[in-house]
Design a protein around this motif. Structure first.
Motif, short mmCIF file in Angstrom:
data_model
loop_
_atom_site.label_atom_id
_atom_site.label_comp_id
_atom_site.label_asym_id
_atom_site.label_seq_id
_atom_site.Cartn_x
_atom_site.Cartn_y
_atom_site.Cartn_z
N VAL A 1 94.41 -25.12 -79.22
CA VAL A 1 95.23 -24.10 -79.33
C VAL A 1 97.11 -24.12 -79.72
N ARG A 2 98.02 -23.46 -79.43
CA ARG A 2 99.20 -23.33 -79.96
C ARG A 2 99.86 -23.61 -78.71
N GLU A 3 100.27 -25.19 -78.23
CA GLU A 3 100.68 -25.00 -76.76
C GLU A 3 102.57 -24.71 -77.39
N LEU A 4 102.62 -24.51 -76.58
CA LEU A 4 104.31 -23.56 -75.82
C LEU A 4 104.60 -24.99 -74.61
N PHE A 5 103.89 -24.60 -73.70
CA PHE A 5 104.73 -25.71 -72.77
C PHE A 5 103.54 -26.48 -72.53
N GLU A 6 103.36 -27.27 -71.19
CA GLU A 6 102.70 -28.56 -70.52
C GLU A 6 103.41 -28.98 -69.28
N LEU A 7 102.78 -28.34 -68.31
CA LEU A 7 103.68 -28.66 -67.00
C LEU A 7 102.30 -28.44 -65.74
N ASP A 8 103.06 -29.75 -64.47
CA ASP A 8 101.74 -29.94 -63.30
C ASP A 8 102.65 -28.89 -62.39
N ALA A 9 102.10 -27.69 -62.94
CA ALA A 9 103.07 -27.06 -62.09
C ALA A 9 102.06 -25.29 -62.01
N PRO A 10 100.57 -25.71 -61.28
CA PRO A 10 99.43 -24.51 -62.22
C PRO A 10 100.12 -22.81 -61.32
N GLU A 11 101.11 -22.74 -60.16
CA GLU A 11 101.13 -21.83 -59.59
C GLU A 11 102.68 -21.34 -60.33
N THR A 12 103.76 -22.03 -60.80
CA THR A 12 104.27 -21.62 -61.82
C THR A 12 103.27 -21.30 -63.25
N ILE A 13 102.98 -21.80 -64.00
CA ILE A 13 102.09 -21.23 -64.95
C ILE A 13 101.52 -19.90 -64.52
N VAL A 14 100.83 -19.76 -63.55
CA VAL A 14 100.33 -17.89 -63.28
C VAL A 14 101.45 -16.67 -63.58
N ILE A 15 102.20 -17.83 -63.09
CA ILE A 15 104.22 -16.32 -62.98
C ILE A 15 104.34 -16.62 -64.44
N LEU A 16 104.19 -17.29 -65.53
CA LEU A 16 104.75 -17.11 -66.44
C LEU A 16 103.55 -16.48 -67.47
N VAL A 17 102.01 -16.22 -67.04
CA VAL A 17 101.20 -15.65 -67.76
C VAL A 17 101.33 -14.49 -67.67
N ALA A 18 101.85 -13.55 -66.22
CA ALA A 18 102.33 -12.83 -65.74
C ALA A 18 103.16 -12.25 -66.68
N GLU A 19 104.35 -12.87 -66.80
CA GLU A 19 105.48 -12.49 -67.51
C GLU A 19 104.98 -12.63 -69.22
N GLY A 20 103.83 -13.13 -69.74
CA GLY A 20 103.21 -12.19 -70.91
C GLY A 20 103.95 -13.38 -71.32
N VAL A 21 104.00 -14.78 -71.32
CA VAL A 21 104.46 -15.76 -72.09
C VAL A 21 103.14 -16.04 -72.65
N GLY A 22 102.13 -16.43 -71.89
CA GLY A 22 100.92 -17.08 -72.59
C GLY A 22 99.71 -16.82 -72.43
N VAL A 23 98.77 -17.12 -72.63
CA VAL A 23 97.66 -17.49 -71.46
C VAL A 23 97.64 -19.34 -71.40
N SER A 24 96.18 -19.33 -70.47
CA SER A 24 96.42 -20.82 -69.83
C SER A 24 94.85 -20.68 -69.37
N LEU A 25 94.83 -21.95 -68.61
CA LEU A 25 93.22 -22.34 -68.45
C LEU A 25 93.55 -22.90 -67.54
N LEU A 26 93.01 -22.32 -65.68
CA LEU A 26 93.05 -22.79 -64.12
C LEU A 26 92.35 -22.87 -64.39
N PRO A 27 92.41 -23.96 -62.77
CA PRO A 27 90.91 -23.74 -61.77
C PRO A 27 91.37 -22.61 -60.51
N ASP A 28 89.95 -21.86 -60.36
CA ASP A 28 90.82 -20.32 -59.35
C ASP A 28 90.68 -21.34 -57.88
#
Length: 290
Positions: free
Chosen positions: A211-238
């Protein structure tokens, strides 16, 4: 012998200073010092000595510490036995951020209806941090991710649910196989030191996905927001992922159950076991319903 003074002595031993013990117990420094002096007078020996900004146990203090802890535990046990029929008491519960959103509200509502005399204090934190708080006695139980190592025998574990791993991407992303989508867009990674992040790393390693890493953070809710904003993709537990209001995301489940995240209740084996079991049952009931 006053068990409250013994509890204060044990806290001073754990915290290393009168001031730290006072903060933990919610007392004035002078009150803690007075309780220690009263206990020393009753035992006719010095239990602590000043050392720098803190205190250290004397030989006598070291000798009585183990017995003091046992007396405190037994006193708590008696209190819970006396209250067993009506289930009253105070339970300190830790919870990871996603559980606070997805499971805790319904579980707390159920508890308030079924056992209104139980007082619950909720403490947020990471899974690793909450496990450490359990081991030091700062909380009684935690709703968190099962660690990738064997639990100490002093703790119990009760599985609440498995949360499957999913890939999330902006809704405008062109649909492709999962590997191509993960490799083709900027990747927002869960902190690889977190237990959930280790699960994600294992999936990428096993599938040989670079993968081409852009950000790394321990904040899954923030990751969802970033993905919804079109910043990138991610893997998360549902955990019950929902995009921000007015936004959308594309979500693709990973069908292999070995990458699912196990979430459950850790509990200390002790006087609060009955209350912990009641809390775990409420979480299990509401998590299953959701």
């Amino acid at each position: 012998m006053n068990t409250r003074f013994l509890r204060t002595f044990c806290t001073v031993a754990d915290r290393g200073s009168l001031a730290a013990a006072a903060r933990h117990l919610g007392l004035a420094n002078a009150s803690v010092a007075e309780q220690i002096r009263a206990l020393e007078a009753e035992l006719n020996t010095a239990l602590v000595v000043r050392r720098g900004q803190g205190v250290a146990l004397t030989d006598a203090g070291q000798a009585v510490l183990g017995a003091a802890r046992q007396i405190v535990v037994q006193a708590d046990h008696l209190r819970h036995l006396a209250q067993a029929r009506r289930l009253t008491g105070r339970l300190r519960v830790g919870a990871i951020s996603t559980a606070l959103i997805a499971m805790m509200p319904a579980a707390l509502r159920t508890l308030s209806q079924q056992h209104p005399d139980i007082e619950i204090k909720v403490v947020p934190g990471t899974s690793a941090g909450l496990l450490q708080m359990l081991e030091t006695g700062e909380i009684d139980c935690a709703l968190a991710v099962r660690p990738p190592f064997r639990l100490p025998k002093s703790l119990s574990w009760r599985l609440v649910r498995d949360e499957p791993l999913v890939m999330i991407a902006p809704s405008t992303t062109e649909r492709q196989p999962i590997g191509a989508m993960l490799a083709g867009a900027p990747f927002i990674r869960m902190d690889r030191n977190a237990w959930t992040g280790q699960l994600v790393s294992r999936f990428l390693h096993d599938r040989r996905i670079t993968v081409r890493e852009l950000f790394e953070l321990d904040a899954p809710e923030t990751i969802v927001i970033l993905v919804a904003e079109g910043v990138g993709v991610s893997l998360l537990p549902d955990w019950g992922i929902t995009p921000p209001v007015g936004r959308d995301i594309h979500m693709v489940p990973i069908p292999d159950p070995k990458y699912a995240r196990a979430v459950g209740v850790f509990g200390s084996r002790g006087p609060a076991a009955t209350l912990i079991d009641v809390f775990a049952s409420a979480v299990e009931e509401t998590a299953g319903a959701s």
